[in-house]
Motif scaffolding. Sequence first.
Motif, PDB file in Angstrom:
ATOM      1  N   VAL A  94      -2.431  17.101  -6.986  1.00 46.74           N
ATOM      2  CA  VAL A  94      -3.801  16.622  -7.085  1.00 46.74           C
ATOM      3  C   VAL A  94      -4.082  16.225  -8.523  1.00 46.74           C
ATOM      4  O   VAL A  94      -3.377  16.625  -9.457  1.00 46.74           O
ATOM      5  N   TRP A  95      -5.122  15.443  -8.684  1.00 46.18           N
ATOM      6  CA  TRP A  95      -5.510  14.958 -10.009  1.00 46.18           C
ATOM      7  C   TRP A  95      -7.030  14.896 -10.089  1.00 46.18           C
ATOM      8  O   TRP A  95      -7.692  14.462  -9.149  1.00 46.18           O
ATOM      9  N   GLY A  96      -7.573  15.361 -11.194  1.00 42.78           N
ATOM     10  CA  GLY A  96      -9.007  15.264 -11.411  1.00 42.78           C
ATOM     11  C   GLY A  96      -9.847  16.196 -10.579  1.00 42.78           C
ATOM     12  O   GLY A  96     -11.062  16.015 -10.474  1.00 42.78           O
ATOM     13  N   ARG A  97      -9.252  17.197  -9.986  1.00 41.70           N
ATOM     14  CA  ARG A  97      -9.993  18.113  -9.127  1.00 41.70           C
ATOM     15  C   ARG A  97     -10.454  19.331  -9.926  1.00 41.70           C
ATOM     16  O   ARG A  97      -9.706  19.863 -10.750  1.00 41.70           O
ATOM     17  N   GLY A  98     -11.688  19.742  -9.705  1.00 35.96           N
ATOM     18  CA  GLY A  98     -12.230  20.898 -10.402  1.00 35.96           C
ATOM     19  C   GLY A  98     -13.340  21.534  -9.601  1.00 35.96           C
ATOM     20  O   GLY A  98     -13.606  21.152  -8.452  1.00 35.96           O
ATOM     21  N   PRO A  99     -14.015  22.526 -10.192  1.00 39.76           N
ATOM     22  CA  PRO A  99     -15.079  23.234  -9.465  1.00 39.76           C
ATOM     23  C   PRO A  99     -16.183  22.318  -8.959  1.00 39.76           C
ATOM     24  O   PRO A  99     -16.793  22.583  -7.919  1.00 39.76           O
ATOM     25  N   HIS A 100     -16.426  21.231  -9.702  1.00 43.56           N
ATOM     26  CA  HIS A 100     -17.510  20.324  -9.314  1.00 43.56           C
ATOM     27  C   HIS A 100     -17.017  18.885  -9.130  1.00 43.56           C
ATOM     28  O   HIS A 100     -17.823  17.959  -9.094  1.00 43.56           O
ATOM     29  N   GLU A 101     -15.699  18.693  -9.029  1.00 42.70           N
ATOM     30  CA  GLU A 101     -15.121  17.360  -8.839  1.00 42.70           C
ATOM     31  C   GLU A 101     -14.189  17.390  -7.643  1.00 42.70           C
ATOM     32  O   GLU A 101     -13.325  18.264  -7.547  1.00 42.70           O
ATOM     33  N   SER A 102     -14.352  16.429  -6.732  1.00 40.15           N
ATOM     34  CA  SER A 102     -13.504  16.390  -5.533  1.00 40.15           C
ATOM     35  C   SER A 102     -12.084  15.973  -5.876  1.00 40.15           C
ATOM     36  O   SER A 102     -11.131  16.370  -5.204  1.00 40.15           O
ATOM     37  N   GLY A 103     -11.921  15.151  -6.931  1.00 37.70           N
ATOM     38  CA  GLY A 103     -10.590  14.758  -7.358  1.00 37.70           C
ATOM     39  C   GLY A 103      -9.865  13.886  -6.350  1.00 37.70           C
ATOM     40  O   GLY A 103     -10.456  13.374  -5.382  1.00 37.70           O
ATOM     41  N   TYR A 104      -8.553  13.753  -6.552  1.00 35.05           N
ATOM     42  CA  TYR A 104      -7.752  12.840  -5.747  1.00 35.05           C
ATOM     43  C   TYR A 104      -6.358  13.425  -5.522  1.00 35.05           C
ATOM     44  O   TYR A 104      -5.842  14.180  -6.351  1.00 35.05           O
ATOM     45  N   ARG A 105      -5.755  13.034  -4.426  1.00 33.72           N
ATOM     46  CA  ARG A 105      -4.326  13.261  -4.250  1.00 33.72           C
ATOM     47  C   ARG A 105      -3.572  12.183  -5.030  1.00 33.72           C
ATOM     48  O   ARG A 105      -4.048  11.063  -5.168  1.00 33.72           O
ATOM     49  N   LYS A 106      -2.380  12.528  -5.502  1.00 38.34           N
ATOM     50  CA  LYS A 106      -1.605  11.594  -6.323  1.00 38.34           C
ATOM     51  C   LYS A 106      -0.845  10.590  -5.450  1.00 38.34           C
ATOM     52  O   LYS A 106       0.334  10.312  -5.667  1.00 38.34           O
ATOM     53  N   ASP A 107      -1.548  10.082  -4.476  1.00 38.77           N
ATOM     54  CA  ASP A 107      -1.006   9.062  -3.570  1.00 38.77           C
ATOM     55  C   ASP A 107      -2.105   8.035  -3.372  1.00 38.77           C
ATOM     56  O   ASP A 107      -3.099   8.308  -2.696  1.00 38.77           O
ATOM     57  N   PHE A 108      -1.940   6.852  -3.950  1.00 40.21           N
ATOM     58  CA  PHE A 108      -2.989   5.843  -3.945  1.00 40.21           C
ATOM     59  C   PHE A 108      -2.611   4.607  -3.117  1.00 40.21           C
ATOM     60  O   PHE A 108      -3.340   3.613  -3.133  1.00 40.21           O
ATOM     61  N   ALA A 109      -1.499   4.657  -2.393  1.00 38.10           N
ATOM     62  CA  ALA A 109      -1.120   3.591  -1.454  1.00 38.10           C
ATOM     63  C   ALA A 109       0.071   4.064  -0.636  1.00 38.10           C
ATOM     64  O   ALA A 109       0.953   4.742  -1.153  1.00 38.10           O
ATOM     65  N   ASP A 110       0.085   3.712   0.634  1.00 39.32           N
ATOM     66  CA  ASP A 110       1.234   3.950   1.503  1.00 39.32           C
ATOM     67  C   ASP A 110       1.592   2.628   2.169  1.00 39.32           C
ATOM     68  O   ASP A 110       0.845   2.136   3.027  1.00 39.32           O
ATOM     69  N   LEU A 111       2.734   2.049   1.774  1.00 43.91           N
ATOM     70  CA  LEU A 111       3.153   0.753   2.288  1.00 43.91           C
ATOM     71  C   LEU A 111       4.525   0.880   2.945  1.00 43.91           C
ATOM     72  O   LEU A 111       5.458   1.419   2.339  1.00 43.91           O
ATOM     73  N   PRO A 112       4.697   0.388   4.186  1.00 43.31           N
ATOM     74  CA  PRO A 112       5.983   0.493   4.871  1.00 43.31           C
ATOM     75  C   PRO A 112       6.916  -0.655   4.485  1.00 43.31           C
ATOM     76  O   PRO A 112       6.527  -1.818   4.485  1.00 43.31           O
ATOM     77  N   MET A 113       8.159  -0.313   4.154  1.00 36.78           N
ATOM     78  CA  MET A 113       9.123  -1.338   3.752  1.00 36.78           C
ATOM     79  C   MET A 113      10.534  -0.753   3.831  1.00 36.78           C
ATOM     80  O   MET A 113      10.767   0.366   3.372  1.00 36.78           O
ATOM     81  N   ASP A 114      11.466  -1.519   4.404  1.00 40.16           N
ATOM     82  CA  ASP A 114      12.878  -1.107   4.374  1.00 40.16           C
ATOM     83  C   ASP A 114      13.451  -1.556   3.038  1.00 40.16           C
ATOM     84  O   ASP A 114      13.947  -2.668   2.887  1.00 40.16           O
ATOM     85  N   VAL A 115      13.381  -0.682   2.058  1.00 37.95           N
ATOM     86  CA  VAL A 115      13.748  -1.048   0.693  1.00 37.95           C
ATOM     87  C   VAL A 115      15.251  -1.184   0.523  1.00 37.95           C
ATOM     88  O   VAL A 115      15.731  -2.116  -0.129  1.00 37.95           O
ATOM     89  N   ASN A 116      16.033  -0.278   1.114  1.00 39.81           N
ATOM     90  CA  ASN A 116      17.476  -0.276   0.867  1.00 39.81           C
ATOM     91  C   ASN A 116      18.296  -0.936   1.963  1.00 39.81           C
ATOM     92  O   ASN A 116      19.531  -0.917   1.923  1.00 39.81           O
ATOM     93  N   GLY A 117      17.645  -1.536   2.960  1.00 41.68           N
ATOM     94  CA  GLY A 117      18.355  -2.316   3.972  1.00 41.68           C
ATOM     95  C   GLY A 117      19.169  -1.501   4.944  1.00 41.68           C
ATOM     96  O   GLY A 117      20.095  -2.035   5.573  1.00 41.68           O
ATOM     97  N   ASP A 118      18.825  -0.217   5.138  1.00 38.89           N
ATOM     98  CA  ASP A 118      19.592   0.613   6.065  1.00 38.89           C
ATOM     99  C   ASP A 118      18.998   0.645   7.462  1.00 38.89           C
ATOM    100  O   ASP A 118      19.450   1.394   8.327  1.00 38.89           O
ATOM    101  N   GLY A 119      17.948  -0.164   7.692  1.00 42.49           N
ATOM    102  CA  GLY A 119      17.321  -0.219   9.004  1.00 42.49           C
ATOM    103  C   GLY A 119      16.241   0.817   9.218  1.00 42.49           C
ATOM    104  O   GLY A 119      15.600   0.830  10.269  1.00 42.49           O
ATOM    105  N   LYS A 120      16.009   1.675   8.233  1.00 44.26           N
ATOM    106  CA  LYS A 120      14.955   2.679   8.321  1.00 44.26           C
ATOM    107  C   LYS A 120      13.781   2.267   7.426  1.00 44.26           C
ATOM    108  O   LYS A 120      13.977   1.718   6.344  1.00 44.26           O
TER     109      LYS A 120
END
Length: 409
Positions: A94-120
């Motif tokens: 998490v980032w920026g989270r505190g007693p009075h701050e909701s903060g964020y998860r350290k994941d700001f995008a999820d994009l699907p892509m077969d990067v290494n060409g293995d079919g997955k």
Amino acid sequence: MNSLQISSLPARLSFVVAIAASGFAPAAFAAPEVVIPATAPSIRFHKITINAASDFECACAADINGDGKLDIVCGDTWYEAPNWTPHKFREFGVWGRGPHESGYRKDFADLPMDVNGDGKIDIVSCDYSSGEIFWDENTGDATPWPRHLIAHPGAMETMNLAPLITGAPPAILPNPGGKVVWYELGKPRPNPDWVEHVVGTQGAGHGIGWGDVNGDGKTDIITPHGWYEQVDAAKDQWIWHPDWECIPHRASIPMLVMDVDGDGRNDIVFGAGHNYGVYWIQQPPPGTPGKWIIHPIDTTWSQAHTMILADLEGNGHPVVVTGKRYLAHDTDPGAHEPLGVFYYTYNRKSGQWIKHVIDEGTHTGTGLQITAIDLRNTGRLDLICPGKSGLYLFEQDGGRRRRARRARP
């Protein structure tokens, strides 16, 4: 001037009018238009709670296990179709989270892509706090999936896949604050090469999009302060046009390109990511001295941080799908007002926008991404809506409304 039928317009737009009158903005401001009062959509959805405890703001759909069914990926977990069984495959802090701050998860995008060409299908993500773009390699049941660095463009709100080169795979288009940049995947292989393309620093800011602005068949890049006309993206040749200034500042990601009024010229639609309102910017006729004109669409709610174009109604006419991001910033105007998921259509005969309420006043809003996809091969688009208030799926029925239900464990 006309008043918005569903908005206390002066209180929320007086500062916009004042800035426009000062001559600061290159675009002109039109008198506010009538927004038809909110209505139930003609199409029907029923809501499924995938994970009410999820606080991740990104999600996508992909066949993760190769069984021919589209699964849902959200943050550290993928949810296996058809019962949305959770499988944790990676870790995020998490980032920026505190007693009075909701903060964020350290994941700001999820994009699907077969990067290494293995079919997955692998997952490409980014982290605002570290400024990194990375991909997590699909190794099936062996977890956590290995993580590989792609680039370090700096703190970015989120990123999207954009078809910048005709015939090529979609490019990664992030939104770092100091430059407009995109990343091209070389030949997929175990250790793939990534090519960084710096478009420029002009126009860089909160908000980015893509589309063919001038009708030449090439994909241009849209910013809150104007647009880059593509000459040749592969050779990093672009022409900067400072044709507008998005007000309120900090526009949605993405900003959208569409011909709103049917005049044959593409316009721009954007949301105020940290203020009130959804707006469109009207393109003037080419060769005229007229300015691009900013029109309000709906100023009754705030934090329209993300939006997409999707043919929800199945008639070949994409609609604007958006929703209220839950606590984009804890102190944003309207941050604690009711959540909602909506889509908008434009009646070209009456010149009015129509607001269709998919969900309102529940725990469901949006985060950094909305996904419209046919998850069940019905021929109808469903909606995946992640956010700090949970992960939700709206399945499109095509029939009468059904009651909401929860995913089976």
